[in-house]
Design a protein around this motif. Structure first.
Motif, PDB file in Angstrom:
ATOM      1  N   GLY A 173       0.813  -1.197   0.000  1.00 59.08           N
ATOM      2  CA  GLY A 173       0.000   0.000   0.000  1.00 59.08           C
ATOM      3  C   GLY A 173       0.845   1.244   0.000  1.00 59.08           C
ATOM      4  N   PRO A 174       0.195   2.429  -0.070  1.00 56.17           N
ATOM      5  CA  PRO A 174       0.937   3.689  -0.074  1.00 56.17           C
ATOM      6  C   PRO A 174       1.603   3.940   1.278  1.00 56.17           C
ATOM      7  N   LEU A 175       2.738   4.632   1.216  1.00 52.70           N
ATOM      8  CA  LEU A 175       3.471   4.953   2.441  1.00 52.70           C
ATOM      9  C   LEU A 175       2.917   6.223   3.077  1.00 52.70           C
ATOM     10  N   SER A 176       3.166   6.371   4.375  1.00 48.57           N
ATOM     11  CA  SER A 176       2.845   7.638   5.033  1.00 48.57           C
ATOM     12  C   SER A 176       3.796   8.702   4.506  1.00 48.57           C
ATOM     13  N   VAL A 177       3.470   9.961   4.770  1.00 47.59           N
ATOM     14  CA  VAL A 177       4.319  11.058   4.286  1.00 47.59           C
ATOM     15  C   VAL A 177       5.727  10.950   4.865  1.00 47.59           C
ATOM     16  N   LEU A 178       5.830  10.692   6.165  1.00 46.31           N
ATOM     17  CA  LEU A 178       7.138  10.615   6.801  1.00 46.31           C
ATOM     18  C   LEU A 178       7.974   9.470   6.226  1.00 46.31           C
ATOM     19  N   ALA A 179       7.356   8.307   6.047  1.00 44.90           N
ATOM     20  CA  ALA A 179       8.085   7.168   5.495  1.00 44.90           C
ATOM     21  C   ALA A 179       8.546   7.465   4.063  1.00 44.90           C
ATOM     22  N   SER A 180       7.694   8.141   3.295  1.00 44.21           N
ATOM     23  CA  SER A 180       8.065   8.500   1.915  1.00 44.21           C
ATOM     24  C   SER A 180       9.224   9.475   1.900  1.00 44.21           C
ATOM     25  N   GLN A 181       9.185  10.446   2.820  1.00 38.35           N
ATOM     26  CA  GLN A 181      10.269  11.429   2.887  1.00 38.35           C
ATOM     27  C   GLN A 181      11.592  10.768   3.295  1.00 38.35           C
TER      28      GLN A 181
ATOM     29  N   GLU B 176      12.384   7.722   2.709  1.00 41.39           N
ATOM     30  CA  GLU B 176      12.800   6.957   1.535  1.00 41.39           C
ATOM     31  C   GLU B 176      13.560   7.858   0.554  1.00 41.39           C
ATOM     32  N   ALA B 177      13.048   9.056   0.330  1.00 36.67           N
ATOM     33  CA  ALA B 177      13.694   9.981  -0.609  1.00 36.67           C
ATOM     34  C   ALA B 177      15.069  10.409  -0.118  1.00 36.67           C
ATOM     35  N   VAL B 178      15.149  10.714   1.178  1.00 35.84           N
ATOM     36  CA  VAL B 178      16.429  11.143   1.745  1.00 35.84           C
ATOM     37  C   VAL B 178      17.465  10.024   1.652  1.00 35.84           C
ATOM     38  N   LEU B 179      17.068   8.826   2.024  1.00 37.52           N
ATOM     39  CA  LEU B 179      18.008   7.706   1.997  1.00 37.52           C
ATOM     40  C   LEU B 179      18.415   7.358   0.566  1.00 37.52           C
TER      41      LEU B 179
ATOM     42  N   GLU C  32      10.144   1.389  10.266  1.00 34.91           N
ATOM     43  CA  GLU C  32       9.584   0.032  10.206  1.00 34.91           C
ATOM     44  C   GLU C  32       8.573  -0.078   9.067  1.00 34.91           C
ATOM     45  N   GLU C  33       7.768   0.987   8.910  1.00 33.46           N
ATOM     46  CA  GLU C  33       6.787   1.006   7.815  1.00 33.46           C
ATOM     47  C   GLU C  33       7.486   0.924   6.459  1.00 33.46           C
ATOM     48  N   LEU C  34       8.559   1.722   6.303  1.00 34.90           N
ATOM     49  CA  LEU C  34       9.306   1.718   5.042  1.00 34.90           C
ATOM     50  C   LEU C  34       9.972   0.369   4.804  1.00 34.90           C
TER      51      LEU C  34
ATOM     52  N   VAL D 206      20.317   2.789   5.363  1.00 36.70           N
ATOM     53  CA  VAL D 206      20.708   2.930   3.976  1.00 36.70           C
ATOM     54  C   VAL D 206      19.755   2.121   3.090  1.00 36.70           C
ATOM     55  N   LEU D 207      19.526   2.607   1.893  1.00 40.13           N
ATOM     56  CA  LEU D 207      18.761   1.843   0.905  1.00 40.13           C
ATOM     57  C   LEU D 207      19.742   1.063   0.027  1.00 40.13           C
ATOM     58  N   GLU D 208      19.506  -0.216  -0.105  1.00 38.13           N
ATOM     59  CA  GLU D 208      20.376  -1.065  -0.919  1.00 38.13           C
ATOM     60  C   GLU D 208      19.531  -1.803  -1.953  1.00 38.13           C
ATOM     61  N   THR D 209      20.199  -2.286  -2.976  1.00 35.57           N
ATOM     62  CA  THR D 209      19.467  -3.079  -3.965  1.00 35.57           C
ATOM     63  C   THR D 209      19.059  -4.411  -3.355  1.00 35.57           C
ATOM     64  N   ASN D 210      17.907  -4.864  -3.752  1.00 35.66           N
ATOM     65  CA  ASN D 210      17.381  -6.133  -3.252  1.00 35.66           C
ATOM     66  C   ASN D 210      18.313  -7.284  -3.624  1.00 35.66           C
ATOM     67  N   PRO D 211      18.793  -8.049  -2.626  1.00 35.74           N
ATOM     68  CA  PRO D 211      19.716  -9.155  -2.940  1.00 35.74           C
ATOM     69  C   PRO D 211      19.108 -10.194  -3.880  1.00 35.74           C
TER      70      PRO D 211
END
Length: 212
Positions: free
Chosen positions: A18-26, A28-31, A59-61, A81-86
Motif C-alpha cells: 500500500g501507499p506509504l505515510s508522508v514521513l516514510a516516503s520522505q 525513503e527519498a532522503v536515503l 519500520e513502515e518503510l 541505507v537503501l540497498e538493492t534487493n539481494p
C-alpha cells in the motif's frame, strides 16, 4: 525477458504493497539520495520528529520495501541505507557486465587518430601517419575493433591503400548527429577520455605512438 527477471517480477507483483505515510516516503527519498548510511539522529533533526514516530516510519518503510521492491532498507555503520534487493543480484550482475562491455576506453593516441580520420575522411593509413607523424596501424585496428571506424574501400592510387571512415557508432559515442556537427579536437579529446581516464593500450605503444 530472462527467466530470472520474469521470476523476480512475478515474486514482486504477488506480494503487493500500500501507499506509504508522508514521513516514510520522505525518509525513503532522503536515503535514496544519501551516499552514506544516515544516522537516526540526523533523520530526527531533518524531520523534527520523535524517536517513536521515526522508528514507526522506518519500520513502515522496511516492510513496504520488503514486499517485492527493488530496494531494501538496511542498517549499516550506525545508520540507515537503501540497498538493492539481494534477490536481484543476478540481473544486476548482468547489467554491470553489459555496461562494462559497452564502455570504450581510448588512449590519447586513439582519440588523436580518430580525430584525424573524422576530419579528413576518407583517409588512408599513410595519410593518417603523415598527419600524426607516427605509425598508426595498431591504433587503427583498435578503432576498427570498437566499431568506431570502418574500411570504406580503396584509394585509386599506387598500391590501392585502404580508406577509413568513421561509423554511426562513432557519432553515437561522441553524441553528434552528423560529421558536420563534430566538436573541435580539444572537445573531442575530452569526450573520448570519458567516462574513463585515458588508457594507453599495448596496441598504441607498439606503434611507437605518443600515447602517454
Amino acid at each position: 525477458m530472462s527467466k530470472y527477471v520474469r521470476r523476480s517480477a512475478e515474486k514482486g507483483s504477488a506480494a503487493g504493497s500500500g501507499p506509504l505515510s508522508v514521513l516514510a516516503s520522505q525518509i525513503e527519498a532522503v536515503l535514496f539520495l544519501a551516499a552514506d548510511p544516515v544516522p537516526e539522529t540526523d533523520l530526527k533533526n531533518v524531520f523534527g520528529t520523535t524517536t517513536k514516530d521515526l522508528t514507526a516510519a522506518l519500520e513502515e518503510l522496511k516492510e513496504h520495501l520488503a514486499s517485492g521492491h527493488g530496494l531494501v532498507l538496511s542498517s549499516a555503520a550506525g545508520g540507515w541505507v537503501l540497498e538493492t534487493n539481494p534477490h536481484f543480484s543476478e540481473v544486476l550482475s548482468l547489467f554491470r557486465e553489459a555496461s562494462q562491455k559497452d564502455r570504450i576506453r581510448l588512449s590519447r593516441a586513439a582519440v588523436e587518430t580518430l580525430s584525424v580520420i573524422a576530419w579528413n575522411q576518407p583517409v588512408t593509413r599513410g595519410e593518417v601517419e603523415e598527419l600524426r607523424g607516427v605509425r598508426s596501424e595498431r591504433v587503427l585496428e583498435t578503432l576498427l575493433s570498437h566499431g568506431l571506424i570502418r574500411i570504406s574501400g580503396r584509394k585509386k592510387t599506387s598500391g590501392s591503400p585502404l580508406l577509413y571512415r568513421t561509423t554511426e557508432r562513432f557519432l553515437d559515442v561522441f553524441g553528434v548527429e552528423a560529421i558536420a556537427d563534430l566538436p573541435h579536437l580539444e572537445e573531442l579529446e575530452a569526450l573520448g577520455s570519458e567516462p574513463a581516464e585515458d588508457a594507453a593500450g599495448p596496441d598504441d605503444s607498439e606503434d611507437g605512438d605518443d600515447a602517454t
